[in-house]
Design an enzyme around this catalytic site. Structure first.
Site, short mmCIF file in Angstrom:
data_model
loop_
_atom_site.label_atom_id
_atom_site.label_comp_id
_atom_site.label_asym_id
_atom_site.label_seq_id
_atom_site.Cartn_x
_atom_site.Cartn_y
_atom_site.Cartn_z
N SER A 1 0.86 -1.19 0.00
CA SER A 1 0.00 0.00 0.00
C SER A 1 0.88 1.23 0.00
O SER A 1 1.11 1.84 -1.04
CB SER A 1 -0.97 -0.01 1.18
OG SER A 1 -1.99 -0.98 0.95
N GLY B 1 4.11 1.19 1.24
CA GLY B 1 5.51 0.78 1.13
C GLY B 1 6.39 1.15 2.31
O GLY B 1 7.61 1.07 2.22
N HIS B 2 5.78 1.51 3.46
CA HIS B 2 6.59 1.95 4.60
C HIS B 2 7.06 0.82 5.50
O HIS B 2 7.61 1.06 6.57
CB HIS B 2 5.84 2.99 5.44
CG HIS B 2 5.86 4.35 4.83
ND1 HIS B 2 5.36 4.61 3.58
CD2 HIS B 2 6.34 5.53 5.28
CE1 HIS B 2 5.52 5.90 3.30
NE2 HIS B 2 6.11 6.48 4.31
N GLY C 1 1.00 4.31 4.43
CA GLY C 1 -0.20 3.81 3.76
C GLY C 1 -1.23 3.27 4.73
O GLY C 1 -0.88 2.67 5.76
N VAL C 2 -2.50 3.44 4.39
CA VAL C 2 -3.59 2.93 5.22
C VAL C 2 -3.53 1.40 5.33
O VAL C 2 -3.76 0.82 6.39
CB VAL C 2 -4.95 3.39 4.63
CG1 VAL C 2 -6.12 2.58 5.18
CG2 VAL C 2 -5.15 4.89 4.90
N HIS D 1 -0.72 0.21 7.72
CA HIS D 1 -0.81 0.90 9.01
C HIS D 1 -1.99 0.39 9.83
O HIS D 1 -1.82 0.00 10.99
CB HIS D 1 -0.95 2.40 8.76
CG HIS D 1 -0.89 3.24 10.01
ND1 HIS D 1 0.27 3.41 10.72
CD2 HIS D 1 -1.84 3.94 10.66
CE1 HIS D 1 0.03 4.19 11.77
NE2 HIS D 1 -1.24 4.53 11.75
N ASN E 1 3.87 -3.35 13.84
CA ASN E 1 4.06 -2.37 12.77
C ASN E 1 5.49 -1.82 12.71
O ASN E 1 5.84 -1.13 11.76
CB ASN E 1 3.06 -1.21 12.88
CG ASN E 1 1.99 -1.29 11.80
OD1 ASN E 1 2.10 -2.09 10.87
ND2 ASN E 1 0.97 -0.46 11.92
N TYR E 2 6.30 -2.13 13.71
CA TYR E 2 7.73 -1.80 13.64
C TYR E 2 8.46 -3.08 13.23
O TYR E 2 9.25 -3.64 13.98
CB TYR E 2 8.25 -1.28 14.99
CG TYR E 2 7.76 0.09 15.39
CD1 TYR E 2 7.02 0.88 14.51
CD2 TYR E 2 8.06 0.62 16.64
CE1 TYR E 2 6.58 2.15 14.88
CE2 TYR E 2 7.62 1.89 17.01
CZ TYR E 2 6.88 2.65 16.13
OH TYR E 2 6.46 3.91 16.51
C1 LIG Z 1 8.35 7.29 8.28
C2 LIG Z 1 7.51 6.28 9.02
C3 LIG Z 1 6.72 6.71 10.07
C4 LIG Z 1 5.91 5.81 10.76
N1 LIG Z 1 5.13 6.27 11.79
C5 LIG Z 1 4.31 5.42 12.41
C6 LIG Z 1 3.42 5.86 13.43
O1 LIG Z 1 3.39 7.05 13.78
N2 LIG Z 1 2.60 4.95 14.01
C7 LIG Z 1 2.61 3.64 13.65
O2 LIG Z 1 1.83 2.86 14.17
N3 LIG Z 1 3.45 3.19 12.70
C8 LIG Z 1 4.29 4.04 12.08
N4 LIG Z 1 5.11 3.56 11.10
C9 LIG Z 1 5.07 2.14 10.76
C10 LIG Z 1 3.93 1.87 9.77
O3 LIG Z 1 2.69 1.93 10.43
C11 LIG Z 1 4.07 0.48 9.17
O4 LIG Z 1 5.30 0.38 8.50
C12 LIG Z 1 2.93 0.17 8.22
O5 LIG Z 1 2.81 -1.22 8.06
C13 LIG Z 1 3.12 0.84 6.89
O6 LIG Z 1 1.99 0.67 6.06
P1 LIG Z 1 2.18 0.84 4.48
O7 LIG Z 1 0.90 0.51 3.83
O8 LIG Z 1 2.81 2.14 4.20
O9 LIG Z 1 3.29 -0.27 4.23
P2 LIG Z 1 3.49 -1.46 3.20
O10 LIG Z 1 4.96 -1.63 3.16
O11 LIG Z 1 2.77 -1.23 1.93
O12 LIG Z 1 2.82 -2.67 3.95
C14 LIG Z 1 3.20 -3.12 5.24
C15 LIG Z 1 2.67 -4.54 5.46
O13 LIG Z 1 1.26 -4.57 5.32
C16 LIG Z 1 0.86 -5.40 4.23
N5 LIG Z 1 -0.22 -4.72 3.51
C17 LIG Z 1 -0.14 -3.49 2.95
N6 LIG Z 1 -1.30 -3.17 2.38
C18 LIG Z 1 -2.14 -4.21 2.57
C19 LIG Z 1 -3.49 -4.48 2.18
N7 LIG Z 1 -4.19 -3.58 1.47
N8 LIG Z 1 -4.04 -5.67 2.52
C20 LIG Z 1 -3.32 -6.58 3.21
N9 LIG Z 1 -2.04 -6.39 3.60
C21 LIG Z 1 -1.45 -5.22 3.28
C22 LIG Z 1 2.11 -5.56 3.40
O14 LIG Z 1 2.06 -6.74 2.61
C23 LIG Z 1 3.19 -5.55 4.43
O15 LIG Z 1 3.30 -6.81 5.03
C24 LIG Z 1 5.93 4.44 10.40
C25 LIG Z 1 6.73 4.02 9.35
C26 LIG Z 1 7.54 4.92 8.67
C27 LIG Z 1 8.42 4.43 7.55
#
Ligand SMILES: Cc1cc2nc3c(=O)[nH]c(=O)nc-3n(C[C@H](O)[C@H](O)[C@H](O)COP(=O)(O)OP(=O)(O)OC[C@H]3O[C@@H](n4cnc5c(N)ncnc54)[C@H](O)[C@@H]3O)c2cc1C
Ligand SMILES: *[C@@H]1O[C@H](CO)[C@@H](O)[C@H](O)[C@H]1NC(C)=O
Ligand SMILES: *[C@@H]1O[C@H](CO)[C@@H](O)[C@H](O)[C@H]1NC(C)=O
Ligand SMILES: *[C@@H]1O[C@H](CO)[C@@H](O)[C@H](O)[C@H]1NC(C)=O
Ligand SMILES: *[C@@H]1O[C@H](CO)[C@@H](O)[C@H](O)[C@H]1NC(C)=O
Ligand SMILES: *[C@@H]1O[C@H](CO)[C@@H](O)[C@H](O)[C@H]1NC(C)=O
Ligand SMILES: *[C@@H]1O[C@H](CO)[C@@H](O)[C@H](O)[C@H]1NC(C)=O
Ligand SMILES: *[C@@H]1O[C@H](CO)[C@@H](O)[C@H](O)[C@H]1NC(C)=O
Ligand SMILES: *[C@@H]1O[C@H](CO)[C@@H](O)[C@H](O)[C@H]1NC(C)=O
Length: 538
Positions: free
Chosen positions: A111, A113-114, A180-181, A184, A475-476
Site C-alpha cells: 500500500s 511501502g513503509h 499507507g492505510v 498501518h 508495525n515496527y
Molecule cells: C516514516 C515512518 C513513520 C511511521 N510512523 C508510524 C506511526 O506514527 N505509528 C505507527 O503505528 N506506525 C508508524 N510507522 C510504521 C507503519 O505503520 C508500518 O510500517 C505500516 O505497516 C506501513 O503501512 P504501508 O501501507 O505504508 O506499508 P506497506 O509496506 O505497503 O505494507 C506493510 C505490510 O502490510 C501489508 N499490507 C499493505 N497493504 C495491505 C493491504 N491492502 N491488505 C493486506 N495487507 C497489506 C504488506 O504486505 C506488508 O506486510 C511508520 C513508518 C515509517 C516508515
C-alpha cells in the site's frame, strides 16, 4: 569448481552457461500462464492490461521504486518482482489472487511501502507485487462521523480529507503523512491521540476484503474472527484489505503542540526519570513523547545526552501549562514553548513541517527516503535515573545517530482489553520504545555497521524492558525477531516472532489463519503460520 581440470571445464562450459542463464531468467521472467490467466479473469469493462508491468515495460523500474521507503532495498542486488499489478479496480485484485493461487506464486501486497523491512516489495523467492496505490478513494461522512478509506490512500490524504469537511474531527493514526492505510491499520497503527482514543484498530467499524477465494467480503460476510484478525494481526496473512470504514473522533478547534529539549547538564536524566512517573497517568488528552539521543556539545566540544519532549494536547495552551505545572513541574513548560493550532496543522508540526505551511502538503506522496533500521521494546517499570544515565552512556560509546523514542501508554490504552484486537500491549505498559537509526550511504558493510549499532543497544536494554516474551510492536517490523522463509518455514519459526508481536493472541490468529487460508497463500517472512497437521495440535 576449483577441482575441475581445464578439459572438464571446457566440456562443461556450454552447460554451465545454459544453467546460469536459466537461473537468471528464473528470477525475472513471468511464469508462463500468469498473464493469460490475468487477462482471462479480468472484467471486460475494467481491462487489466494497463495495470500489468513486467520488466519489459520501460516504466517498470519507476513503478517499483515509487514506493520503496527504505533505501536498503533499492539496490541492484535486491531481488526484483517478475511483475507488478497496479490494481485499478477490485476485479484486478480478484484476478491476481485466483491466478496466483492456481499457479502457486508468491504475492506481496503493497500500500504505502513503509514496511521497515521491505516485506511488501522484497522476497527471498520469485514473486510479484500487488500494488494498491491507485485504489485510494476517501469518502468522509461527517453526519455519521465515519469515513470509508481505500487502503492505497496515505494517512496524509485521510487527514486532509477529514479536515476539509470538519474542523472538529480527526482520526487517531500515525504522524507520518506518507504511511499507507493498508499496512498501518491492518498492523495496529497508533498516533499521538492514542491515550485518549486508543489505536486505529480501536476505531474501525467495517472493512472490505478480497479473500483467498477471490470473494469480496464486508464485515458481516467475513465474520467476527476474520474482522478481528485484520485489525492488528497484519492484513497480509489473511486477505487483501480493499478498504476500512473508520470512526472519526472529536478534536477541539485548537490543539496545542510543543517541543522542548534538555541536555544532561540541564537535568535531562531527572526530568526523563520524572516523565516515567507521570506520562502514562496524565490527563488522557496529553501525549508527551520522550526522545533520547546524543548530541555534540558546542561548549565542551564533547558529546552529551539529550532528552527531547514532544507534546500534543487536545486543548488550549493555558490548560496544558496548568496541567503540567501541577503534575510535571520538572519539565518547566511555559506558554511561550507552546503553539496553539488546528488538529490538521499539528500533524505538520509532528512531522517537522513548519506550522503555517499549506495543509495540501499532506497530499504529497514523495517523502525524503534514507537507509534505516528500526526495532521496538516495551517498558513495564520505570527505568531509574541511574539506568537512564547508563543508557545515555552506552549511546555515547556506540557513537552513531541512534535514537530511542518512548511513547507513553496508559489512558484509553490501559482500558481496552488485550484480547479486543490482536494488538496485545495494553494495561501494564508504561511506554513503547522505538529504536531508530538512519544513514545516507550505500553498501552492505555500511548497513551492517548501523544495523549492528541498533542490535548492540537492544542487547544493552535487556534488563530495562519486558521479558518472557520480550514484546515488540508488529508495525515496527523487525526481521531480527525471526523469519519463516516466506511462510514456508515451520510453525515454530512463526511462533518465535508471533508471540513477541501478539502474546496470547497469537494462538487465535493461528486458528483463524488455518481456517481461512489453510493453503497458506497469504504469506511472507513474518506471516501468521498455519497449524501443522499433527494430532498434537488437534
Ligand atoms: C516514516 C515512518 C513513520 C511511521 N510512523 C508510524 C506511526 O506514527 N505509528 C505507527 O503505528 N506506525 C508508524 N510507522 C510504521 C507503519 O505503520 C508500518 O510500517 C505500516 O505497516 C506501513 O503501512 P504501508 O501501507 O505504508 O506499508 P506497506 O509496506 O505497503 O505494507 C506493510 C505490510 O502490510 C501489508 N499490507 C499493505 N497493504 C495491505 C493491504 N491492502 N491488505 C493486506 N495487507 C497489506 C504488506 O504486505 C506488508 O506486510 C511508520 C513508518 C515509517 C516508515
Ligand atoms: C507492459 O507490457 C506488457 C507486455 O509485455 C503489456 O501486456 C502491458 O500492457 C504493458 N503494460 C503497460 C502498462 O503498458
Ligand atoms: C519480454 O520481451 C522479450 C524479448 O524482448 C520477450 O521474449 C518476452 O516474451 C517478453 N515478456 C513479456 C512478459 O512480454
Ligand atoms: C533507487 O535506485 C535507483 C536506481 O539506482 C535510483 O535511480 C533512485 O533514485 C533510487 N531511489 C531513491 C529514492 O534514492
Ligand atoms: C448516515 O448513516 C445512515 C445509516 O447508515 C445513512 O442512511 C445516511 O445516509 C448516512 N448519512 C450520510 C450523510 O451519508
Ligand atoms: C485558536 O487559537 C488561535 C491562536 O492562538 C486563537 O486566535 C483562536 O481564538 C483560537 N480559537 C478557539 C476557538 O479557541
Ligand atoms: C533537577 O531536577 C531535580 C528533580 O527533578 C530537582 O530537584 C533539581 O533542582 C533540578 N536541578 C536543576 C539544576 O534544575
Ligand atoms: C559531531 O561532531 C563530530 C566530530 O566530533 C562530527 O563528525 C559530527 O558530524 C557532529 N555531529 C553533528 C550532528 O553535528
Ligand atoms: C509558535 O510558538 C512560538 C512561541 O510562542 C511563536 O514564537 C511562534 O510564532 C509560533 N508559531 C506559529 C506558526 O504560530
Amino acid at each position: 569448481m576449483a577441482n575441475f581440470k581445464s578439459s572438464n571445464l571446457l566440456f562443461f562450459t556450454p552447460f554451465l552457461l545454459f544453467w546460469l542463464s536459466w537461473l537468471a531468467s528464473a528470477s525475472t521472467s513471468v511464469p508462463h500462464d500468469f498473464i493469460p490467466c490475468l487477462l482471462e479473469n479480468s472484467h471486460p469493462s475494467h481491462p487489466i492490461s494497463p495495470a500489468i508491468f513486467t520488466p519489459n515495460n520501460s516504466s517498470f523500474p519507476s513503478v517499483l521504486q515509487s514506493y520503496i521507503r527504505n533505501l536498503r532495498f533499492n539496490t541492484s542486488s535486491t531481488r526484483k518482482p517478475f511483475l507488478i499489478i497496479t490494481a485499478l479496480h477490485e476485479s484486478h485484485i480478484q484476478a491476481a489472487i485466483v491466478c496466483a493461487r492456481n499457479l502457486n506464486l508468491q504475492m506481496k501486497i503493497r500500500s504505502g511501502g513503509h514496511d521497515y523491512e521491505g516485506v511488501s516489495y522484497v522476497a527471498e523467492v520469485p514473486f510479484f507485487i500487488l500494488d494498491m496505490f491507485n485504489l485510494r478513494k476517501i469518502e468522509v461522512d461527517i453526519e455519521n462521523e465515519t469515513a470509508w478509506v481505500q487502503t492505497g490512500a496515505t494517512l496524509g490524504e485521510v487527514y486532509y480529507n477529514i479536515a476539509h469537511k470538519s474542523k472538529v474531527h480527526g482520526y487517531p493514526a500515525g504522524v507520518c503523512p506518507t504511511v499507507g492505510v493498508g499496512g498501518h491499520i491492518s498492523g495496529g497503527g497508533y498516533g499521538n491521540m492514542m491515550r485518549k482514543y486508543g489505536l486505529t484498530v480501536d476505531n474501525v467499524d467495517d472493512a472490505l476484503i478480497i479473500d483467498v477465494n477471490g470473494r469480496l467480503l464486508d464485515r458481516k460476510a467475513m465474520g467476527d474472527d476474520l474482522f478481528w484478525a485484520i485489525r492488528g494481526g497484519g492484513g497480509a496473512s489473511f486477505a487483501v484489505v480493499l478498504s476500512y470504514k473508520i470512526k472519526l473522533v472529536r478534536v477541539p478547534e485548537n490543539v496545542t503542540v510543543f517541543s522542548v529539549q534538555r541536555t544532561l547538564e540541564q537535568n535531562a536524566s531527572c526530568i526523563a526519570s520524572r516523565w516515567q512517573q507521570v506520562a502514562d497517568k496524565l490527563d488522557n488528552g496529553v501525549f508527551i513523547r520522550l526522545v533520547m539521543d546524543v548530541k555534540n556539545d558546542t561548549k565542551t566540544g564533547g558529546k552529551t545526552g539529550r532528552a527531547t519532549f514532544n507534546g500534543f494536547f487536545l486543548g488550549d495552551s493555558d490548560r496544558l501549562v496548568s496541567i503540567l505545572g501541577k503534575s510535571f513541574p520538572e519539565l518547566g513548560l511555559k506558554k511561550s514553548d507552546c503553539n496553539q493550532t488546528s488538529w490538521v496543522q499539528s500533524i505538520l508540526f509532528w512531522t517537522n513541517i513548519p506550522l503555517g505551511t499549506n495543509d495540501d502538503v499532506l497530499l504529497s506522496r514523495t517523502p525524503t527516503v534514507n537507509y534505516l533500521k528500526r526495532k521496538s521494546d516495551y517498558v513495564k517499570k520505570p527505568i531509574s535515573k541511574k539506568g537512564l544515565e547508563r543508557i545515555w552512556g552506552r549511546m555515547k560509546e556506540l557513537d552513531g545517530p541512534l535514537m530511542l523514542t518512548f511513547n507513553p501508554y496508559g489512558g484509553r490504552m490501559a482500558e481496552i482489553p488485550s484480547t479486543a484486537t490482536p494488538f496485545p500491549h495494553r494495561a501494564g505498559n508504561l511506554a513503547k520504545i522505538q529504536y531508530a537509526i538512519n544513514w545516507n550511504e550505500a553498501g552492505d558493510d555500511v548497513a551492517n555497521y548501523y544495523i549492528g549499532l541498533t542490535r548492540k543497544l537492544y542487547a544493552y536494554m535487556t534488563p530495562f524492558v519486558s521479558k518472557n516474551p520480550r514484546e515488540a510492536f508488529f508495525n515496527y517490523k523487525d526481521l531480527d525477531l525471526g523469519i519463516n522463509h516466506n511462510g514456508k518455514g515451520s510453525y515454530f519459526e512463526g511462533r518465535a516472532y508471533g508471540v513477541k508481536y501478539f502474546k496470547g493472541n497469537f494462538n487465535r490468529l493461528v486458528k483463524i489463519k488455518t481456517r481461512v487460508d489453510p493453503g497458506n497463500f497469504f504469506r511472507n517472512e513474518q506471516s501468521i503460520p498455519v497449524l501443522p497437521r499433527h494430532p498434537r495440535f488437534g
